[in-house]
Design a protein around this motif. Structure first.
Motif, mmCIF file in Angstrom:
data_model
loop_
_atom_site.group_PDB
_atom_site.id
_atom_site.type_symbol
_atom_site.label_atom_id
_atom_site.label_comp_id
_atom_site.label_asym_id
_atom_site.label_seq_id
_atom_site.Cartn_x
_atom_site.Cartn_y
_atom_site.Cartn_z
ATOM 1 N N UNK A 275 -4.178 5.736 -8.990
ATOM 2 C CA UNK A 275 -3.268 5.297 -7.519
ATOM 3 C C UNK A 275 -3.879 6.026 -6.354
ATOM 4 N N UNK A 276 -5.081 6.956 -6.713
ATOM 5 C CA UNK A 276 -5.486 7.637 -5.461
ATOM 6 C C UNK A 276 -6.511 6.818 -4.528
ATOM 7 N N UNK A 277 -7.281 5.697 -5.293
ATOM 8 C CA UNK A 277 -8.231 4.999 -4.337
ATOM 9 C C UNK A 277 -7.443 4.072 -3.260
ATOM 10 N N UNK A 278 -8.193 3.889 -2.403
ATOM 11 C CA UNK A 278 -7.898 3.113 -1.113
ATOM 12 C C UNK A 278 -7.609 1.673 -1.570
ATOM 13 N N UNK A 279 -8.637 1.242 -2.423
ATOM 14 C CA UNK A 279 -8.626 -0.259 -2.553
ATOM 15 C C UNK A 279 -7.851 -0.492 -3.912
ATOM 16 N N UNK B 191 4.658 7.814 -4.965
ATOM 17 C CA UNK B 191 4.282 8.968 -6.114
ATOM 18 C C UNK B 191 4.711 10.297 -5.364
ATOM 19 N N UNK B 192 4.350 10.628 -4.364
ATOM 20 C CA UNK B 192 4.484 11.834 -3.839
ATOM 21 C C UNK B 192 6.123 12.035 -3.780
ATOM 22 N N UNK C 216 0.885 -1.139 -0.051
ATOM 23 C CA UNK C 216 0.081 0.004 -0.063
ATOM 24 C C UNK C 216 0.870 1.446 -0.027
ATOM 25 N N UNK C 217 1.791 1.309 -0.719
ATOM 26 C CA UNK C 217 2.929 2.512 -0.779
ATOM 27 C C UNK C 217 3.007 3.131 -1.914
#
Length: 460
Positions: free
Chosen positions: A286-290, A118-119, A112-113
């Motif tokens: 890439x922004x969705x939690x799942x 990306x940041x 989950x990284x």
């Protein structure tokens, strides 16, 4: 959607100001890969285990004669790396690419990284480039370990001695070393093709085990296809053919056309699969939690272009080479068997300390039939039978020897001597220095599957 970092706002898709250079991202990905115990263990195994395996097998009384060049592991240290190459192309390299390239993107899904990465990097394109370069670098290190370790183990255990080629001709130690190195370099192309497929599966399926195993599954499917009596063009259109096409380096003259075609096809697959993985990677959210890959639909979008590439390649190769059918025809089998027998007869002559003769003086020919003789002598099978004839200078009688052949669909065959006993009917010959392996008892050969041209107007 944007991600806030301190007082600045960064769009994970388009990146912000000052993205991290690819070189720094590459170094970071290499550190991450080498931090995994699995990668460290693979590197250690690839650089140590082959040497022990080759040295151990070379010292045994029983050799893997069913493996190409396995019967020569007692005679020269350069047979060992070729035996290892055959094993690597079948099992080791597909599994290694699965564990490295098939997991390089999926590991971020498991942990989950993605958003943190990306940041930090601020460019999906540079993340893809860094991960791709890092995974390919590790795969190359693993392949180099297999090649170097097996060669060192073979030379130290047996010695730097001449190698008998696939058609029976003798290669000097220097020539053998160069061809062994070139054979390992050539299999990098299909390895990169599997790595590209691994990247595609890792991007499309995320943490799914199918994505991790995709290169191994594809390699297994291609191996099964090579066992089938496919047309020559369909066989050459698969990148897995390059894993066996290196055999042509050990014939005289070398059979380069199938090898070059196999390498080019593999590189085309590698570029296409990597480009598809890149395109799908940029489409991910890439922004969705799942978030976990882009699903089976994305994999389908990646598979269809590869299937189209295979179809186009089959059509192009059929038109360019003129190859039809299995490529295993009577005259080609006869030429191959006669050539190999003539070369090996000279090896046996030297062992027995008899006067040397040349291949031209022997005038060796072979008459081969398949099955009961009621059908055309073509295609693979274990029912080939060849009668080899030769003449010695100053001798009126014609010598004959019988061989039973098991010809595989890829053109490789094993010839088993069936008499007379003093020529090929026994696995040992009595030499002035004692009993030695009889080179004419059993030998491996390779049938040229593509049409060859002799003279200006004759192609066969």
């Amino acid at each position: 959607m944007t991600v806030t970092v301190g007082t600045s706002t960064v769009d994970p898709r388009t990146g912000g100001d000052g993205p991290v250079p690819v070189v720094r991202g590459y170094r970071f990905e290499m550190v991450k890969l080498f931090a995994q115990w699995r990668i460290r263990l693979l590197l250690l195994a690839c650089w140590i285990a082959p040497a022990g395996f080759v040295a151990g097998v070379s010292g045994q009384s029983t050799l893997p004669v069913d493996t190409l060049f396995g019967r020569w592991m007692h005679a020269t240290g350069w047979a060992g790396p070729l035996v290892m190459l055959g094993f690597a192309g079948t099992w080791a390299l597909p599994l290694l690419t699965s564990l490295v390239a098939g997991d390089v993107f999926a590991v971020e899904d498991r942990l989950g990284t993605w958003r943190h990465l990306l940041v930090a990097v601020r460019s999906p394109r540079r993340i893809f480039a860094a991960k791709t370069l890092a995974s390919v670098s590790v795969v190359l290190l693993l392949v180099a370990g297999l090649a170097v370790s097996s060669a060192v183990g073979g030379v130290l255990a047996v010695g730097n001695r001449p190698l008998v080629g696939l058609d029976g001709h003798l290669l000097t130690p220097g020539d053998a070393a160069g061809r062994v190195l070139l054979a390992w370099v050539c299999v990098l192309a299909p390895t990169l093709a599997l790595a590209g497929i691994g990247l595609l599966g890792s991007v499309a399926l995320g943490r799914s085990p199918v994505g991790l195993l995709l290169p191994a599954l594809v390699a297994l499917a291609m191996q099964l296809a090579q066992l089938l009596p496919l047309p020559v063009a369909a066989r050459l259109a698969l990148p897995g053919y390059a894993f066996i096409a290196w055999n042509g380096l050990f014939t005289a003259p070398t059979q380069l056309r199938p090898l070059l075609i196999g390498v080019l096809v593999s590189l085309a697959w590698a570029v296409t699969a990597t480009a598809l993985a890149y395109r799908l990677f940029l489409r991910r959210d890439f922004t969705g939690s799942g978030q976990d890959g882009i699903g089976r639909r994305g994999l389908t979008l990646g598979v269809l272009p590869l299937a189209g590439l295979a179809a186009v390649t089959v059509v192009a190769l059929t038109a360019l080479t003129g190859a039809t059918g299995s490529g295993i025809e009577q005259d080609r089998v006869q030429r191959s068997v006669a050539t190999a027998f003539a070369h090996l007869y000279r090896v046996q002559t030297r062992e027995l300390n008899r006067p040397d003769v040349t291949e031209a003086q022997l005038r060796t020919t072979a008459a081969c039939t398949k099955g009961a003789g009621s059908r055309a002598a073509e295609g693979p099978g274990n029912d080939w039978r060849c009668v080899v004839s030769w003449r010695l200078p100053g001798v009126e009688a014609t010598g004959t020897a019988i061989y039973q052949l098991d010809v595989a669909a890829d053109g490789r065959y094993m010839a088993d001597g069936d008499g007379p006993k003093e020529v090929n009917g026994y696995f040992l010959v009595r030499t002035p220095a004692g009993d030695a392996p009889n080179p004419l008892w059993q030998f491996d050969g390779n049938v040229e599957l593509l049409p060859t041209c002799e003279g200006k107007d004759q192609c066969r």
